[in-house]
Design an enzyme around this catalytic site. Structure first.
Site, PDB file in Angstrom:
ATOM      1  N   LYS A  34      -7.237  -3.740   2.268  1.00 20.31           N
ATOM      2  CA  LYS A  34      -7.097  -3.218   0.895  1.00 20.31           C
ATOM      3  C   LYS A  34      -5.849  -3.789   0.242  1.00 20.31           C
ATOM      4  CE  LYS A  34      -5.251   1.101   0.067  1.00 20.31           C
ATOM      5  NZ  LYS A  34      -4.162   0.970  -0.917  1.00 20.31           N
ATOM      6  N   ASN A  35      -4.726  -3.700   0.931  1.00 19.22           N
ATOM      7  CA  ASN A  35      -3.456  -4.080   0.299  1.00 19.22           C
ATOM      8  C   ASN A  35      -3.277  -5.586   0.151  1.00 19.22           C
ATOM      9  OD1 ASN A  35      -2.915  -1.408   0.065  1.00 19.22           O
ATOM     10  ND2 ASN A  35      -1.277  -1.348   1.599  1.00 19.22           N
ATOM     11  N   ASP A  77       2.483   3.652   6.190  1.00 20.60           N
ATOM     12  CA  ASP A  77       1.066   4.004   6.041  1.00 20.60           C
ATOM     13  C   ASP A  77       0.444   4.483   7.349  1.00 20.60           C
ATOM     14  OD1 ASP A  77       1.210   3.399   3.409  1.00 20.60           O
ATOM     15  OD2 ASP A  77       0.106   1.518   3.513  1.00 20.60           O
ATOM     16  N   ARG A  88     -10.780   6.016  -1.129  1.00 17.27           N
ATOM     17  CA  ARG A  88     -10.067   4.973  -1.876  1.00 17.27           C
ATOM     18  C   ARG A  88      -9.712   3.792  -0.987  1.00 17.27           C
ATOM     19  NH1 ARG A  88      -5.877   7.489  -5.966  1.00 17.27           N
ATOM     20  NH2 ARG A  88      -5.472   5.275  -6.183  1.00 17.27           N
ATOM     21  N   CYS A  95      -1.388   7.709  -5.365  1.00 17.33           N
ATOM     22  CA  CYS A  95      -1.216   8.873  -4.491  1.00 17.33           C
ATOM     23  C   CYS A  95       0.130   9.529  -4.755  1.00 17.33           C
ATOM     24  CB  CYS A  95      -1.242   8.438  -3.032  1.00 17.33           C
ATOM     25  SG  CYS A  95      -2.864   8.026  -2.429  1.00 17.33           S
ATOM     26  N   ASP A  98      11.325   0.297 -11.245  1.00 22.62           N
ATOM     27  CA  ASP A  98      12.533  -0.352 -11.759  1.00 22.62           C
ATOM     28  C   ASP A  98      12.740  -1.760 -11.185  1.00 22.62           C
ATOM     29  OD1 ASP A  98      12.885   1.261  -9.394  1.00 22.62           O
ATOM     30  OD2 ASP A  98      15.004   0.723  -9.445  1.00 22.62           O
ATOM     31  N   ILE A 104      10.582   5.521   3.955  1.00 18.73           N
ATOM     32  CA  ILE A 104      10.093   4.764   2.793  1.00 18.73           C
ATOM     33  C   ILE A 104       9.722   5.680   1.620  1.00 18.73           C
ATOM     34  CG2 ILE A 104       8.502   2.952   1.998  1.00 18.73           C
ATOM     35  CD1 ILE A 104      10.217   1.990   4.312  1.00 18.73           C
ATOM     36  N   ARG A 125      -1.748   3.034  -8.509  1.00 21.77           N
ATOM     37  CA  ARG A 125      -0.422   2.474  -8.688  1.00 21.77           C
ATOM     38  C   ARG A 125      -0.390   0.949  -8.605  1.00 21.77           C
ATOM     39  NH1 ARG A 125       5.033   2.946  -8.216  1.00 21.77           N
ATOM     40  NH2 ARG A 125       5.887   1.152  -7.155  1.00 21.77           N
ATOM     41  N   ARG A 183       7.592   7.123  -7.260  1.00 19.15           N
ATOM     42  CA  ARG A 183       7.322   5.703  -7.034  1.00 19.15           C
ATOM     43  C   ARG A 183       7.732   4.940  -8.275  1.00 19.15           C
ATOM     44  NH1 ARG A 183       1.678   5.187  -3.744  1.00 19.15           N
ATOM     45  NH2 ARG A 183       2.705   3.392  -2.856  1.00 19.15           N
ATOM     46  N   PRO A 184       9.031   4.696  -8.416  1.00 18.70           N
ATOM     47  CA  PRO A 184       9.510   4.010  -9.612  1.00 18.70           C
ATOM     48  C   PRO A 184       9.085   2.540  -9.635  1.00 18.70           C
ATOM     49  CG  PRO A 184      11.306   4.340  -8.045  1.00 18.70           C
ATOM     50  CD  PRO A 184      10.084   4.960  -7.445  1.00 18.70           C
TER      51      PRO A 184
END
Ligand code: UD1
Length: 418
Positions: free
Chosen positions: A23-24, A305, A397, A117, A125, A327, A93, A122-123
């Site tokens: 997926k990632n 994860d 998902r 999620c 920046d 994390i 995201r 979860r910025p």
């Protein structure tokens, strides 16, 4: 309509199954197909909600898409939009990595803050600061983030933290940049290497992925792509843990063992015997697992994860396990659900202490996020009686045919729709 898993625990998992595409790795590579304005063929893309959403965003931007099992054809020749739809941005995201690709292609992108999620703040920046370093102007107006550049110019970018998404966004945004871009303190995850390989297969000039220094030399144009996505290391870890908690044995195929060495080491410490072949892992579990400690870290450290996945497995290991989540700060919600199944866990800030119990028992529980949800499946496979897991949309998902694969190993798991 809400979907539930109904799992009758206590069956030992035995047999052979395989790992689907990552997926990632798929998500940023799908985004990358926007770059070449051409015809792209991707293989081994998992058929899951998140990849469908990513493809929907591309369609919305003007791409033509054909999907046939794991093969996807993306025609990105005509793009007529630079705005990422708010509803799709909210869904996921990782949609933020479209920004880098659209900037490289169009020099302009508009989007809202990303969703996904709820596993902690979860910025973005680091993404924004990196764009600015590349000569991109970023402003916020009416709830939108608007990024625009006359020209994208290569630069040295030092990331305060090796963010996976920010590293990918910089790679995508700087493919056509004038000059050279260097990322220091880059994320080193295997998915970053896969993105580099896919981009280079299109004609990009990138090297260093897999180390903390990535160098991107800007090119003028890219060609069509045909690319096979790597296997999903998190799914691999999930299937191994699901087997271990039932005292079972599994032959896992289509896997890259070196991507999950930290997990394999932990499973060995817990008493499993593991045989590694080229693209295959054979795991035999002991009668009783042993407790271990885990600390999540950026790759090659233990992946966040898999924290909940191994955490669920440790609820029935002999002894006390200590987990430190470095994390994401909000990744222990699953432990509250597991307590309903008889697990003994306490949480103090970033640390969780799990005292192994003999066996879990059935309960009605709720998935709170993707990996947390999968951890409930693992627990339910061990539990006495019938467990109902609600809200499994979260799990769907990220896992392709999880129930089918577990059934093929002998698990009693079904989906109920209400
Ligand atoms: C990716 C993975 C996700 C995994 C995570 C960490 C995808 C689609 N998702 O997410 O499954 O859990 O890596 O391995 O690949 N951070 C900031 N500012 C930023 C960006 C990140 O402070 O601009 C922080 C985050 O809040 C978090 C940490 O950095 O604490 C790691 O985030 P990051 O590596 O960016 O994760 P994602 O790319 O979102």
């Amino acid at each position: 309509m809400s979907k539930k898993y109904v799992i009758e625990g206590g069956k030992r998992l035995e047999g052979t199954t395989y790992v689907s595409g990552s997926k990632n790795a798929s998500l940023p590579i799908i985004a990358a197909t926007l770059l070449n304005g051409g015809m792209n063929k991707l293989y081994n893309v998992p058929n899951i909600h998140d990849t469908k959403m990513m493809l929907k965003i591309l369609e919305d931007l003007g791409c033509k898409i054909k999907r046939n099992n794991g093969k996807i054809i993306i025609d990105s020749r005509n793009i007529h939009n630079h705005e990422i739809p708010e509803s799709l941005m909210r869904e996921m995201r990782s949609s933020v990595i479209i920004a880098g690709a659209l900037l490289a292609r169009n020099k302009k992108v508009m989007f809202t803050y990303p969703g996904g999620c709820d596993i902690g703040s979860r910025p973005i920046d680091l993404h924004i600061k990196s764009f600015e370093k590349l000569g991109i102007h970023v402003k916020e107006e009416f709830g939108y983030i608007i990024c625009e550049a006359e020209e994208i110019i290569g630069n040295d970018i030092h990331l305060d933290f090796p963010s996976v998404g920010a590293t990918e966004n910089i790679m995508l945004a700087s493919v056509f940049a004038k000059g050279t871009t260097k990322i220091n303190n880059a994320a080193m995850e295997p998915e970053i290497i896969d993105l580099q390989n896919a981009l280079n297969a299109m004609g990009a000039k990138i090297n260093g992925a897999g180390t903390n220094n990535i160098i991107i030399k800007g090119v003028e144009k890219l060609k069509d792509l045909s690319y096979n996505i790597i296997p999903d290391r998190i799914e691999a870890g999930t299937l191994l843990c699901a087997t271990a908690i039932t005292g079972g044995n599994i032959k896992l195929q289509k896997v890259i063992p070196e991507h999950i060495m930290t997990l394999l080491n932990k499973l060995e410490e817990m008493g499993c015997t593991i045989q590694i072949n080229k693209n295959e892992i054979i795991l035999n579990s002991p009668k009783k697992l042993k407790a271990v400690d885990i600390k999540t870290l950026p790759y090659p450290g233990f992946p966040t994860d898999l924290q909940s996945i191994l955490g669920a497995t440790l609820t029935v290991a002999k002894g006390t396990s200590i987990i430190v989540e470095n994390i994401f700060e909000n990744r222990y919600k699953y432990l509250n659900e597991l307590t309903k199944m008889g697990a003994k866990a306490t949480i103090e800030g970033r640390t969780a202490v799990i005292k192994g119990v003999r066996k879990l028992s059935k309960a009605n529980v709720r998935a709170t996020d993707l990996r947390g949800g999968a951890s409930l499946v693992i627990a339910a496979l061990n539990a006495r009686g019938r467990t109902y897991i609600d809200n499994i949309e979260y799990i769907l998902r990220g896992y392709e045919n999880l129930d089918k694969k577990l059934r093929s190993l002998g698990a009693n798991i079904n989906i109920e729709e209400r």
